[in-house]
Design a protein around this motif. Structure first.
Motif, PDB file in Angstrom:
ATOM      1  N   MET A   1      35.564  83.770  16.806  1.00 43.38           N
ATOM      2  CA  MET A   1      35.232  83.533  15.163  1.00 43.38           C
ATOM      3  C   MET A   1      34.424  85.148  15.163  1.00 43.38           C
ATOM      4  SD  MET A   1      32.206  81.347  13.168  1.00 43.38           S
ATOM      5  CE  MET A   1      33.424  79.784  13.236  1.00 43.38           C
ATOM      6  N   ASN A   2      34.894  85.497  13.910  1.00 45.56           N
ATOM      7  CA  ASN A   2      34.241  86.871  13.453  1.00 45.56           C
ATOM      8  C   ASN A   2      33.335  86.664  12.346  1.00 45.56           C
ATOM      9  OD1 ASN A   2      36.064  86.985  11.317  1.00 45.56           O
ATOM     10  ND2 ASN A   2      37.484  88.246  12.429  1.00 45.56           N
ATOM     11  N   LYS A   3      32.860  87.608  11.762  1.00 48.74           N
ATOM     12  CA  LYS A   3      31.994  87.602  10.700  1.00 48.74           C
ATOM     13  C   LYS A   3      32.487  86.894   9.532  1.00 48.74           C
ATOM     14  CE  LYS A   3      28.525  90.315   7.781  1.00 48.74           C
ATOM     15  NZ  LYS A   3      28.289  91.590   7.504  1.00 48.74           N
ATOM     16  N   SER A   4      33.781  87.565   9.296  1.00 52.19           N
ATOM     17  CA  SER A   4      34.603  86.930   7.795  1.00 52.19           C
ATOM     18  C   SER A   4      34.874  85.404   8.117  1.00 52.19           C
ATOM     19  CB  SER A   4      35.801  87.663   7.552  1.00 52.19           C
ATOM     20  OG  SER A   4      36.484  87.699   8.507  1.00 52.19           O
ATOM     21  N   ASP A   5      35.380  84.983   9.335  1.00 51.91           N
ATOM     22  CA  ASP A   5      35.443  83.599   9.599  1.00 51.91           C
ATOM     23  C   ASP A   5      34.146  82.666   9.315  1.00 51.91           C
ATOM     24  OD1 ASP A   5      38.127  84.263  10.250  1.00 51.91           O
ATOM     25  OD2 ASP A   5      37.534  84.438  12.460  1.00 51.91           O
ATOM     26  N   LEU A   6      32.942  83.489   9.749  1.00 49.82           N
ATOM     27  CA  LEU A   6      31.610  82.540   9.831  1.00 49.82           C
ATOM     28  C   LEU A   6      31.606  82.544   8.300  1.00 49.82           C
ATOM     29  CD1 LEU A   6      29.094  81.466  11.050  1.00 49.82           C
ATOM     30  CD2 LEU A   6      28.178  83.711  11.193  1.00 49.82           C
ATOM     31  N   ILE A   7      31.733  83.622   7.410  1.00 53.16           N
ATOM     32  CA  ILE A   7      31.201  83.546   6.062  1.00 53.16           C
ATOM     33  C   ILE A   7      32.157  82.429   5.233  1.00 53.16           C
ATOM     34  CG2 ILE A   7      31.410  84.877   3.972  1.00 53.16           C
ATOM     35  CD1 ILE A   7      30.696  87.226   5.714  1.00 53.16           C
ATOM     36  N   SER A   8      33.352  82.520   5.671  1.00 49.00           N
ATOM     37  CA  SER A   8      34.358  81.565   5.069  1.00 49.00           C
ATOM     38  C   SER A   8      33.915  80.245   5.322  1.00 49.00           C
ATOM     39  CB  SER A   8      35.888  81.734   5.545  1.00 49.00           C
ATOM     40  OG  SER A   8      36.194  82.852   5.145  1.00 49.00           O
ATOM     41  N   LEU A   9      33.823  79.874   6.665  1.00 50.03           N
ATOM     42  CA  LEU A   9      33.189  78.477   7.211  1.00 50.03           C
ATOM     43  C   LEU A   9      31.807  78.032   6.275  1.00 50.03           C
ATOM     44  CD1 LEU A   9      33.606  76.228   8.989  1.00 50.03           C
ATOM     45  CD2 LEU A   9      32.037  77.364  10.733  1.00 50.03           C
ATOM     46  N   ILE A  10      30.734  78.920   6.290  1.00 48.06           N
ATOM     47  CA  ILE A  10      29.499  78.610   5.642  1.00 48.06           C
ATOM     48  C   ILE A  10      29.888  78.269   4.076  1.00 48.06           C
ATOM     49  CG2 ILE A  10      27.481  79.513   4.780  1.00 48.06           C
ATOM     50  CD1 ILE A  10      27.191  80.807   7.588  1.00 48.06           C
ATOM     51  N   ALA A  11      30.552  79.225   3.648  1.00 47.17           N
ATOM     52  CA  ALA A  11      31.132  78.965   1.993  1.00 47.17           C
ATOM     53  C   ALA A  11      31.564  77.478   1.642  1.00 47.17           C
ATOM     54  CB  ALA A  11      31.853  80.065   1.479  1.00 47.17           C
ATOM     55  N   GLU A  12      32.652  77.511   2.481  1.00 54.54           N
ATOM     56  CA  GLU A  12      33.211  76.098   2.377  1.00 54.54           C
ATOM     57  C   GLU A  12      32.204  74.824   2.420  1.00 54.54           C
ATOM     58  OE1 GLU A  12      36.475  73.493   4.737  1.00 54.54           O
ATOM     59  OE2 GLU A  12      37.092  75.799   4.647  1.00 54.54           O
ATOM     60  N   LYS A  13      31.334  74.872   3.500  1.00 51.73           N
ATOM     61  CA  LYS A  13      30.574  73.728   3.861  1.00 51.73           C
ATOM     62  C   LYS A  13      29.642  73.725   2.615  1.00 51.73           C
ATOM     63  CE  LYS A  13      31.515  73.134   8.896  1.00 51.73           C
ATOM     64  NZ  LYS A  13      30.927  72.319   9.909  1.00 51.73           N
ATOM     65  N   ALA A  14      29.048  74.850   2.347  1.00 50.16           N
ATOM     66  CA  ALA A  14      27.688  74.949   1.449  1.00 50.16           C
ATOM     67  C   ALA A  14      28.270  74.781  -0.022  1.00 50.16           C
ATOM     68  CB  ALA A  14      26.850  76.282   1.762  1.00 50.16           C
ATOM     69  N   HIS A  15      29.481  74.925  -0.012  1.00 49.35           N
ATOM     70  CA  HIS A  15      30.224  75.145  -1.647  1.00 49.35           C
ATOM     71  C   HIS A  15      29.388  76.142  -2.334  1.00 49.35           C
ATOM     72  CE1 HIS A  15      32.075  71.087  -0.642  1.00 49.35           C
ATOM     73  NE2 HIS A  15      30.712  70.709  -0.306  1.00 49.35           N
ATOM     74  N   THR A  16      29.444  77.351  -1.616  1.00 47.87           N
ATOM     75  CA  THR A  16      28.734  78.571  -2.141  1.00 47.87           C
ATOM     76  C   THR A  16      29.975  79.598  -2.230  1.00 47.87           C
ATOM     77  OG1 THR A  16      26.604  77.929  -1.484  1.00 47.87           O
ATOM     78  CG2 THR A  16      26.940  79.851  -2.004  1.00 47.87           C
ATOM     79  N   PRO A  17      29.829  80.612  -3.327  1.00 46.69           N
ATOM     80  CA  PRO A  17      30.932  81.709  -3.143  1.00 46.69           C
ATOM     81  C   PRO A  17      30.680  82.510  -2.017  1.00 46.69           C
ATOM     82  CG  PRO A  17      29.768  81.573  -5.342  1.00 46.69           C
ATOM     83  CD  PRO A  17      29.019  80.454  -4.564  1.00 46.69           C
ATOM     84  N   LEU A  25      24.063  86.582   4.636  1.00 45.27           N
ATOM     85  CA  LEU A  25      24.099  86.918   6.082  1.00 45.27           C
ATOM     86  C   LEU A  25      23.686  88.279   6.505  1.00 45.27           C
ATOM     87  CD1 LEU A  25      25.037  85.840   8.728  1.00 45.27           C
ATOM     88  CD2 LEU A  25      27.681  86.393   8.165  1.00 45.27           C
ATOM     89  N   ASP A  26      24.329  89.260   5.632  1.00 49.31           N
ATOM     90  CA  ASP A  26      23.978  90.505   5.815  1.00 49.31           C
ATOM     91  C   ASP A  26      22.190  90.770   5.848  1.00 49.31           C
ATOM     92  OD1 ASP A  26      26.429  91.289   5.885  1.00 49.31           O
ATOM     93  OD2 ASP A  26      26.416  92.153   3.843  1.00 49.31           O
ATOM     94  N   ILE A  27      21.569  90.264   4.759  1.00 51.72           N
ATOM     95  CA  ILE A  27      19.976  90.284   4.773  1.00 51.72           C
ATOM     96  C   ILE A  27      19.424  89.512   5.961  1.00 51.72           C
ATOM     97  CG2 ILE A  27      18.106  89.061   3.486  1.00 51.72           C
ATOM     98  CD1 ILE A  27      19.947  89.748   0.781  1.00 51.72           C
ATOM     99  N   ALA A  28      20.064  88.328   6.352  1.00 57.16           N
ATOM    100  CA  ALA A  28      19.448  87.895   7.735  1.00 57.16           C
ATOM    101  C   ALA A  28      19.644  88.514   8.982  1.00 57.16           C
ATOM    102  CB  ALA A  28      20.108  86.391   7.868  1.00 57.16           C
ATOM    103  N   MET A  29      20.926  89.340   9.145  1.00 59.91           N
ATOM    104  CA  MET A  29      21.194  89.900  10.197  1.00 59.91           C
ATOM    105  C   MET A  29      20.365  91.334  10.055  1.00 59.91           C
ATOM    106  SD  MET A  29      25.312  89.543  11.020  1.00 59.91           S
ATOM    107  CE  MET A  29      25.788  90.615  10.062  1.00 59.91           C
ATOM    108  N   GLU A  30      20.149  91.977   8.989  1.00 59.85           N
ATOM    109  CA  GLU A  30      19.184  93.077   8.780  1.00 59.85           C
ATOM    110  C   GLU A  30      17.634  92.792   9.329  1.00 59.85           C
ATOM    111  OE1 GLU A  30      17.520  95.481   5.097  1.00 59.85           O
ATOM    112  OE2 GLU A  30      19.543  94.967   5.080  1.00 59.85           O
ATOM    113  N   ALA A  31      17.256  91.488   8.556  1.00 57.27           N
ATOM    114  CA  ALA A  31      15.683  90.939   9.068  1.00 57.27           C
ATOM    115  C   ALA A  31      15.686  90.869  10.511  1.00 57.27           C
ATOM    116  CB  ALA A  31      15.636  89.784   8.193  1.00 57.27           C
TER     117      ALA A  31
END
Length: 97
Positions: A1-17, A25-31
């Motif tokens: 799984m790469n970053k875009s796969d993770l983003i797609s999975l989270i977006a689908e499960k959370a019903h979020t764009p 995710l970028d903000i979390a990794m930066e923190a």
């Protein structure tokens, strides 16, 4: 799984764009990166913890020439899996006969 796969999975499960998920995710990794740069430990109970450790200077070998080289000491990032993550990963491991 790469970053875009993770983003797609989270977006689908959370019903979020995907754009929103990507930004968060970028903000979390930066923190996490900033905390590690300051020598702090970042813990996610059950998942694991990110920390830094000092690696001592050592002598290595150039694999092509066999010549000894000096490897400088440095600080490296480290991840240690938590109990819940370890348990899930261990359950999916094929059992030896």
């Amino acid at each position: 799984m790469n970053k875009s796969d993770l983003i797609s999975l989270i977006a689908e499960k959370a019903h979020t764009p995907k754009v929103t998920v990507s930004t968060v995710l970028d903000i979390a990794m930066e923190a996490i990166t900033e905390a590690l740069a300051q020598g702090e430990t970042v813990q996610f109970i059950g998942f694991g913890s990110f920390s830094t450790t000092e690696r001592k200077a050592r002598t290595g070998r150039n694999p092509q020439t066999g010549k000894e080289i000096k490897i400088a000491a440095k600080r490296v990032a480290r991840f240690k899996a938590g109990g819940a993550l370890s348990a899930v990963v261990d359950k999916t491991k094929p059992k030896k006969k």
